[in-house]
Design an enzyme around this catalytic site. Structure first.
Site, PDB file in Angstrom:
ATOM      1  N   ALA A 265       0.862  -1.178   0.000  1.00 45.00           N
ATOM      2  CA  ALA A 265       0.000   0.000   0.000  1.00 45.00           C
ATOM      3  C   ALA A 265       0.897   1.226   0.000  1.00 45.00           C
ATOM      4  O   ALA A 265       2.115   1.135   0.168  1.00 45.00           O
ATOM      5  CB  ALA A 265      -0.925   0.008   1.215  1.00 45.00           C
ATOM      6  N   MET A 266       0.275   2.395  -0.178  1.00 44.14           N
ATOM      7  CA  MET A 266       1.029   3.643  -0.254  1.00 44.14           C
ATOM      8  C   MET A 266       0.276   4.738   0.468  1.00 44.14           C
ATOM      9  O   MET A 266      -0.929   4.900   0.289  1.00 44.14           O
ATOM     10  CB  MET A 266       1.236   4.010  -1.724  1.00 44.14           C
ATOM     11  N   GLU A 267       1.010   5.519   1.270  1.00 43.16           N
ATOM     12  CA  GLU A 267       0.408   6.478   2.201  1.00 43.16           C
ATOM     13  C   GLU A 267       0.177   7.852   1.604  1.00 43.16           C
ATOM     14  O   GLU A 267       0.138   8.848   2.324  1.00 43.16           O
ATOM     15  CB  GLU A 267       1.307   6.624   3.437  1.00 43.16           C
ATOM     16  N   ASN A 268      -0.032   7.958   0.286  1.00 44.95           N
ATOM     17  CA  ASN A 268      -0.257   9.262  -0.335  1.00 44.95           C
ATOM     18  C   ASN A 268      -1.199  10.107   0.506  1.00 44.95           C
ATOM     19  O   ASN A 268      -2.230   9.641   0.970  1.00 44.95           O
ATOM     20  CB  ASN A 268      -0.879   9.086  -1.724  1.00 44.95           C
ATOM     21  N   HIS A 300      -0.806   0.982   9.366  1.00 49.91           N
ATOM     22  CA  HIS A 300       0.521   1.476   8.982  1.00 49.91           C
ATOM     23  C   HIS A 300       0.406   2.676   8.057  1.00 49.91           C
ATOM     24  O   HIS A 300       1.043   3.722   8.288  1.00 49.91           O
ATOM     25  CB  HIS A 300       1.298   0.346   8.291  1.00 49.91           C
ATOM     26  N   GLU A 301      -0.402   2.547   7.013  1.00 46.75           N
ATOM     27  CA  GLU A 301      -0.500   3.642   6.049  1.00 46.75           C
ATOM     28  C   GLU A 301      -1.171   4.869   6.671  1.00 46.75           C
ATOM     29  O   GLU A 301      -0.783   6.007   6.372  1.00 46.75           O
ATOM     30  CB  GLU A 301      -1.253   3.195   4.794  1.00 46.75           C
ATOM     31  N   HIS A 304       1.275   6.792   8.810  1.00 46.40           N
ATOM     32  CA  HIS A 304       2.218   7.569   8.013  1.00 46.40           C
ATOM     33  C   HIS A 304       1.774   9.024   7.860  1.00 46.40           C
ATOM     34  O   HIS A 304       2.597   9.878   7.516  1.00 46.40           O
ATOM     35  CB  HIS A 304       2.359   6.958   6.620  1.00 46.40           C
ATOM     36  N   GLU A 323       9.808   4.714   7.807  1.00 45.62           N
ATOM     37  CA  GLU A 323       9.312   3.330   7.770  1.00 45.62           C
ATOM     38  C   GLU A 323       9.552   2.590   9.076  1.00 45.62           C
ATOM     39  O   GLU A 323       8.671   1.892   9.573  1.00 45.62           O
ATOM     40  CB  GLU A 323       9.941   2.579   6.597  1.00 45.62           C
TER      41      GLU A 323
END
Length: 876
Positions: A265-268, A300-301, A304, A323
């Site tokens: 996943a990505m925390e944009n 987690h995301e 962030h 991270e």
């Protein structure tokens, strides 16, 4: 091709120009998306007056470049080596560019690409340069306004970071939405998603009383798989407020599920893009382990948002800053909801197998590396998991209250800034008054410290003396290591099973204390200790180190029964089993009968018969050490002996303890409706461990139990466990029909088919590699999809060691062929997949030669920076 050159931390220089505001317009087209960018640029006050403006770009067809509205002539700029260079620019100006990109051809899945019917982005670490010309580095932070234009029918949903501020209709059936993100961010946090999606909506009221709209966007067929992720998000938001005082800062938080994604996943900022495997769940398609994984990744995301977004990295060498800290936060969150000892066991097991192997291999690197060729190769267990262990040690050294004050000051002081590891650690030192200079070596030194402990008992003075030495082995580029500051949490267990009061120099430390190992060797003397006390060392895996101590089997059995620490009870069982398995390995190598030590059988009999309130920990204790962990304990790895001895140990435990395992299996059957609660998960885990031993016995009765569990079809956890046991058994008449029926039933669900692939290719039978080749032609498999590659090729090469390491070298050849193809399609995934081929140094000479031969074959290709770096290190 010229060899890629390394980038060094020591060469870091601040950006010559800052971008204060970024305005983007995307006119979406699958093959020719037009991107117009307007950058409001200011020269950095400390940069040279005549410094050139240098922007990054890759695969861009440049249509226009203008400064302050004046188009540049071709003689006024140059494009070379993926850089746009403009030598003469004002101190402050507006740069306009217009480029065309091809999302459909972007198989690397970086920048803007197409996933099925959907447009999506992945910009970390350096994907934004595939979108437009930009200073693509994390220390350039700007406020973004993004307008997305798409076809109303094909892209009814147009998403980007922040809040929507305008939307409208355009000619020819097109429409647009403009998004504004008020928080400055680096380009790697940019996100865009467009397609035909459905939304699940909810809300969250923050601790200050603001209402935040929550949106989870999925394709229509996945609507019934969103409840768990939404509930996990709300739990994470509440926990972050309570544990860290961090409140969400926008009015809208969105998650989108995407099928084709390199990462989890990505925390944009405000628009988290998730691999669908990390967000979609329901009991019929998802196992307990995946429910827990999704919960952790969602948290987690979200976490962030502060540890990574509001406070970000100055440069990519600082990747562990965001991270490691965020993994520690998500581990703490998961421990607070589920079994804390089991979570610690799982995290430590990952460290002691895969991360320790990484530390001991050719790609070993510090948690804060000093150079790299390709930064995407450094999204490793060392950065994430070891980085989290460093933060955990810091929190234990300072205490929870002081650590919380330190994190508060860190977020407040550096909000909106791009910072370094030193900024984080120095803040903690300032708040606590501790000198953390030596502690910083954890970030600078690669490799796993080796602790060697010994003890001496003076019966006359009733003194127990513990001596611990530390030494970190050489790693590439670091021959000599300095002593680390290692916190060793410990206790003493008396002969009667009671904890011993720890008295040092007349001062009581209770029954559990932390020893601070700072020198190459140190000694501690405990007073008023009766004979027979057994040391319990490294409780809770208090530091990411290897530990050697000469425990006898009786002492390990004592710790297994009486230790107060759940992690160390499990660890004692693992060490006791390892001794027995290593004896069986020696017999295997001598071609002698492999007999399991009766003391291990009796230890397991005790575990199975003794009542326990913690079924989750018991389930972990009953699992024998993995082949990967056993291999990590060997100077010379004998693949066949490890596999043969471990399998024989399981069979002999099953033969000797069949009634006990059967009793545990029936005692943990559940009548209530499925729920992913800790209590139910613990019972299912224990039940399925027991079933695995019963089936290993080979009795028809046990196989029928597995078949009945599979056919009951109550939940995917039980179905998958039973299916695996049937498929991995020697009874093809039971396994093959179950595999066939499962594949036919779930052919429409790609995530469940990933489980189907992995189940087949991890079977221990000799035909596993041929099964991999066969399944690569299956309609559900695509080498362009990272999830399929991980489920089929990754599961085989990482979890089926005995077949991957076949003596004919065909397993190595298969992986090399896949890496060569992926190198052309998706270099990031190729570099990750190649890792098992690099771990040859402790294998026998024949396998070493075979693996090196395949690496040489790969090196002869026209390699991406990603694969080149890994291959060069492996062959060095």
């Amino acid at each position: 091709m010229a060899e890629p050159q390394a980038i060094y931390l020591s060469d870091y220089r601040p950006p010559a120009y800052h971008v204060d505001k970024t305005e983007l317009t995307f006119d979406l087209d699958p093959q020719a998306t037009r991107v117009r960018a307007r950058l409001h640029v200011t020269r950095h006050p400390e940069s040279e007056a005549q410094a050139a403006l240098t922007l990054h770009g890759h695969g861009l067809t440049t249509e226009r470049i203008a400064i302050d509205g004046q188009a540049l002539l071709e003689s006024e700029y140059r494009i070379e080596a993926d850089q746009l260079i403009i030598d003469q620019v004002p101190e402050t100006f507006v740069l306009d560019t217009e480029v065309i990109i091809d999302p459909t051809s972007n198989t690397a899945l970086e920048g803007l690409y197409v996933s099925g019917p959907m447009f999506c982005t992945q910009c970390e670490p350096e994907g934004f340069r595939r979108i437009t010309w930009y200073p693509d580095r994390p220390d350039v932070m700007a406020v973004f306004t993004t307008t997305v234009i798409g076809d109303r029918q094909r892209q009814p949903v147009l998403l980007s970071n922040g809040n929507p501020i305008e939307r409208g209709e355009l000619p020819d059936g097109r429409h647009f939405v403009t998004w504004e993100d008020p928080h400055p961010k680096p380009a790697y946090l940019f996100a865009l998603v467009a397609g035909s999606l459905e939304c699940v909506r909810d809300s969250f009221t923050t601790m200050s009383g603001r209402e935040v709209a929550l949106e989870l966007w999925v394709e229509a067929q996945n609507l019934e798989k969103t409840d768990w992720a939404m509930a996990s998000l709300k739990r994470a938001m509440k926990w972050d407020e309570e544990a860290y005082g961090r409140e969400y800062d926008l009015d809208l938080f969105m998650i989108v599920a995407v099928d084709d994604f390199n990462m989890g996943a990505m925390e944009n900022k405000g628009l988290n893009i998730f691999n669908s495997a990390a967000v979609l769940a329901n009991p019929q398609t998802t196992t307990d382990a995946t429910f827990q994984r999704i919960e952790g990744i969602v948290a987690h995301e979200y976490f962030h948002n502060w540890s990574g977004n509001r406070v970000t990295c100055r440069d990519w060498f600082q990747l562990a800053l965001k991270e490691g800290f965020t993994v520690f936060r998500d581990q703490s969150f998961s421990s607070s909801i589920n079994s804390a000892p089991v979570k610690r066991i799982e995290d430590a097991a990952l460290m002691r197998t895969l991360q320790f192997a990484e530390d001991a291999g050719p790609t070993a690197h510090p948690v804060r590396p000093d150079h790299f060729i390709e930064i995407s190769n450094f999204y490793t267990l060392t950065i994430y998991e070891k980085g989290a262990e460093i933060v955990r040690m810091l929190s234990h050294l300072l205490g929870e209250e002081t650590f919380r004050r330190g994190s508060d000051l860190y977020f407040e002081r550096f909000d909106g800034q791009a910072v370094r590891v030193e900024d984080f650690v120095e803040t903690m030192a300032e708040v606590s008054g501790e000198d953390l200079t030596q502690f910083m070596r954890w970030y600078a030194q690669a490799g796993t410290p080796q602790l060697t402990a010994r003890s001496d008992y003076d019966a006359e003075k009733r003194r127990f003396t513990l001596t611990i030495a530390q030494q970190t082995p050489p790693t590439p580029g670091q021959e000599h290591k300095q002593p680390q500051h290692v916190p060793v949490r410990m206790g003493l267990m008396a002969a009667d099973g009671q904890p011993v009061e720890l008295i040092i120099n007349g001062e009581s430390h209770g029954t559990d204390t932390v020893l601070h190992l700072r020198e190459a060797e140190q000694q501690w003397v405990f007073e008023n200790v009766d004979a027979g006390a057994v040391p319990s060392l490294l409780r809770g895996f208090s530091a990411p180190v290897r530990l050697e101590y000469p425990w006898s089997r009786d002492e390990l059995s004592h710790l297994m029964r009486f230790d107060e620490d759940g992690f160390n009870r499990w660890d004692a069982t693992q060490r006791l089993a390892l001794i027995a398995i290593e004896e069986m390995m020696a017999a295997h190598q001598r071609n002698e009968l492999m007999a399991l030590d009766a003391r291990l059988i009796e230890a397991f009999r005790y575990l199975l018969r003794e009542p326990t309130d913690d079924r989750a920990v018991l389930a972990e204790m009953l699992r024998l050490p993995s082949e990967a962990w056993i291999a990590e304990q060997q100077r010379r790895v004998d693949i066949d002996a490890i596999h043969g001895a471990r399998r024989a140990a399981i069979e002999q435990l099953a033969d000797n303890l069949f009634p006990e395992f059967e009793s545990v299996y029936h005692a943990n059957q559940q009548s209530e409706a499925y729920a992913p609660t800790p209590e139910q998960m613990a019972s299912r885990s224990l039940k399925n461990v027991a079933l695995s031993y019963l089936v290993a016995n080979g009795e028809v009765e046990a196989l029928n139990m597995a078949r009945a569990q599979y056919e009951a079809d109550d939940n995917m956890t039980d179905v998958r466990a039973a299916l695996t046991l049937l498929a991995h058994s020697d009874r093809a008449d039971l396994g093959d029909p179950a595999i066939r029926a499962f594949g036919e039933r779930w052919a429409h669900d790609s995530l469940v088919m990933d489980q189907w692939f992995a189940t087949q290719v991890t079977r221990p039978q000799a035909d596993a590699l041929e099964r991999v080749r066969f399944l690569m032609d299956h309609p559900a498999f695509s080498i362009k999809n990272p999830n399929r590659v991980r489920a089929l090729i990754g599961a085989f090469t990482q979890q089926n060691r005995v077949n991957f390491h076949r003596l004919d070298g065909e397993g190595y050849r298969l992986l090399a062929d896949v890496v060569i193809e992926l190198n052309r399609l998706n270099p990031e995934i190729a570099a990750r997949m190649i890792v098992p081929l690099t771990r040859y140094h402790r294998l026998d000479e024949k396998r070493q030669a075979l693996m090196r031969g395949e690496l040489e074959r790969i090196r002869a290709e026209n390699l991406s920076r990603n694969v080149f770096e890994v291959v060069e290190k492996a062959l060095a």
